[in-house]
Enzyme design. Structure first.
Site, mmCIF file in Angstrom:
data_model
loop_
_atom_site.group_PDB
_atom_site.id
_atom_site.type_symbol
_atom_site.label_atom_id
_atom_site.label_comp_id
_atom_site.label_asym_id
_atom_site.label_seq_id
_atom_site.Cartn_x
_atom_site.Cartn_y
_atom_site.Cartn_z
ATOM 1 C CG MET A 29 -1.703 -1.000 1.189
ATOM 2 S SD MET A 29 -3.574 -0.863 2.142
ATOM 3 C CE MET A 29 -3.032 -0.411 3.694
ATOM 4 N N GLY A 30 2.150 1.117 -0.250
ATOM 5 C CA GLY A 30 3.078 2.231 -0.697
ATOM 6 C C GLY A 30 3.419 2.729 0.874
ATOM 7 C CB ALA A 31 3.791 4.710 3.194
ATOM 8 C CG HIS A 36 6.967 -1.870 2.448
ATOM 9 N ND1 HIS A 36 6.891 -0.952 3.190
ATOM 10 C CD2 HIS A 36 5.728 -2.657 2.431
ATOM 11 C CE1 HIS A 36 5.667 -0.827 3.458
ATOM 12 N NE2 HIS A 36 5.043 -1.866 3.217
ATOM 13 C CG ASP A 149 1.008 -6.927 8.477
ATOM 14 O OD1 ASP A 149 0.469 -6.222 9.616
ATOM 15 O OD2 ASP A 149 1.358 -6.206 7.499
ATOM 16 C CD GLN A 152 -1.666 -8.575 4.754
ATOM 17 O OE1 GLN A 152 -2.549 -7.767 5.037
ATOM 18 N NE2 GLN A 152 -0.597 -8.448 4.425
ATOM 19 N NE ARG A 186 -2.234 1.721 10.498
ATOM 20 C CZ ARG A 186 -2.920 0.797 10.064
ATOM 21 N NH1 ARG A 186 -2.563 -0.221 10.565
ATOM 22 N NH2 ARG A 186 -3.897 0.676 9.404
HETATM 23 O O1 PAF Z 1 -0.143 -5.635 3.984
HETATM 24 C C1 PAF Z 1 -0.236 -4.859 3.004
HETATM 25 O O2 PAF Z 1 0.063 -3.803 2.550
HETATM 26 C C2 PAF Z 1 -1.855 -4.815 2.417
HETATM 27 O O3 PAF Z 1 -2.584 -5.636 3.249
HETATM 28 C C3 PAF Z 1 -1.831 -5.639 1.037
HETATM 29 C C4 PAF Z 1 -1.450 -6.976 1.492
HETATM 30 C C5 PAF Z 1 -1.042 -4.933 0.033
HETATM 31 C C6 PAF Z 1 -3.387 -5.609 0.519
HETATM 32 O O4 PAF Z 1 -3.832 -4.493 0.094
#
Ligand code: PAF
Length: 291
Positions: A29-31, A36, A149, A152, A186
Site C-alpha cells: 500500500m506504499g509508504a 517492504h 502481519d 494476514q 504507521r
Molecule cells: O499488507 C498490506 O500492505 C496490504 O494489506 C496488502 C497485502 C497490500 C493488501 O492491500
C-alpha cells in the site's frame, strides 16, 4: 522500471516479461520502508523478474479507520523501488481496481473473523478480495508478505490453498528499527513520545521468548508476563494479547507444548501498532521439526 497504471498495460507488459522466467510479486500500500524493500530483495533473489503494486485499498479500511490519512509518498516510493531493481510497478487508481458495479468479494470464513478481524470487521475481506484480484492480474510464481502481519499471512495462505491459486506464498521475517520497533508505515504517525514508548511491544516479545526458552511453561504465566511488561509503558493502550497455535491460530490453553504465536495490538493515540513472535521451548521446536 516500467510503471503501469491500468490493468491492460500491466497485462501486456507481463506477457512479455513472463517469457524471461519466474515472476515474483510484492503487493503493497506504499509508504515504503525497509521492511517492504526486504520483501523486494528476497523476491529479486528468487525470481527472474519482480513486480510491485502500490494501491491503498479502500475496502480494507473500516468507516472510522485511517484510509484518508494513510501515508502516501508515490515519488519517494518509485525512487526506492527503482533503486531496489524492480521491473514493473503497478500503480492503479481506485476506479481501475473497483470499477462501478463491482460487487464480488473473497473471504475466509473463520480466519477473517478472529483476532484482528474481530477488532476490524471486514478488514480481511478487503485484503483477500484485493489480493485475489492482484494475483489474477499478475499471475506470479511467488508472492511475498511480511510475517509482521502474521494473521494476514495465514489468511492469504488459506485463500491460496482454498482457491487453488498456483502461487507460492513466501513469509518474510519482520524487519526492525535499531531499538527493536517493527517497521511499519504507521510508525511515522506516532508522536515522538509515543514512538519512544512503542518499543515496549518488542520488549514484551523478547521477555516472552526468553521465558519460554527457559523451560516448560503455560499460557497463563506467559500472558501475565506479557501484560506486566506492556504495563511498564502507560502511554500504550493494550487492545489484544493473544497466544495462539502458530499454524491454525486456534486458542491454546494450559501447557505450551507446540510452537505458539504471540500477537500484540497496542494503541498509541489513534495509531494501532501490531507485532508478533513465534515462540517455542527449544526441545519442543526440535521435536516439531523432527516430526
Ligand atoms: O499488507 C498490506 O500492505 C496490504 O494489506 C496488502 C497485502 C497490500 C493488501 O492491500
Amino acid at each position: 522500471m516500467i510503471v503501469c497504471k491500468t490493468k491492460a498495460e500491466l497485462r501486456s507488459q507481463l506477457a512479455r516479461l513472463r517469457r524471461e522466467g519466474d515472476l515474483g510479486f510484492v503487493p503493497t500500500m506504499g509508504a515504503l520502508h525497509d521492511g517492504h524493500i526486504e520483501l523486494v530483495r528476497q523476491a529479486r533473489r528468487e525470481n527472474a523478474r519482480v513486480v510491485v503494486s502500490i494501491f491503498v485499498n479502500p475496502t480494507q479500511f473500516g468507516p472510522n479507520e485511517d484510509f484518508e490519512v494513510y501515508p502516501r509518498d508515490v515519488d519517494g516510493d518509485r525512487a526506492k523501488l527503482e533503486a531496489a531493481g524492480v521491473d514493473v510497478l503497478f500503480l492503479p487508481e481506485v476506479a481501475e481496481i473497483y470499477p462501478e458495479g463491482s460487487e464480488t468479494v473473497v473471504e475466509t470464513q473463520h480466519l477473517a473473523r478472529i483476532l484482528v478481524g474481530k477488532l476490524r470487521p471486514g478488514h480481511f475481506r478487503g485484503v483477500t478480495t484485493v489480493v485475489a484480484k492482484l494475483f489474477n492480474l499478475v499471475q506470479p510464481e511467488r508472492a511475498y508478505f511480511g510475517e509482521k502481519d502474521y494473521q494476514q499471512l495465514q489468511v492469504i495462505r488459506r485463500m491460496v490453498e482454498d482457491l487453488d491459486f498456483p502461487i507460492e506464498v513466501v513469509g518474510v521475517p519482520t524487519v526492525r528499527e535499531a531499538d527493536g520497533l517493527a517497521m511499519s508505515s504507521r510508525n511515522m504517525r506516532l508522536t515522538p513520545e509515543d514512538r519512544a514508548a512503542a518499543v515496549v511491544l518488542n520488549r514484551a516479545l523478547d521477555a516472552a521468548q526468553a521465558h519460554v526458552a527457559e523451560g516448560p511453561t503455560n499460557v497463563t504465566s506467559l500472558r501475565r508476563l506479557v501484560h506486566e511488561t506492556l504495563a511498564e509503558e502507560p502511554r500504550g493502550t493494550v487492545e489484544a494479547v493473544d497466544i495462539r497455535c502458530a499454524t491454525t491460530l486456534n486458542p491454546v490453553r494450559g501447557a505450551i507444548e507446540k510452537p505458539v504465536v504471540i500477537l500484540l495490538a497496542v494503541r498509541f493515540g489513534d495509531v494501532l501498532l501490531i507485532d508478533q513472535r513465534v515462540v517455542a521451548h527449544p526441545a519442543v521446536a526440535w521435536r516439531n521439526a523432527a516430526e
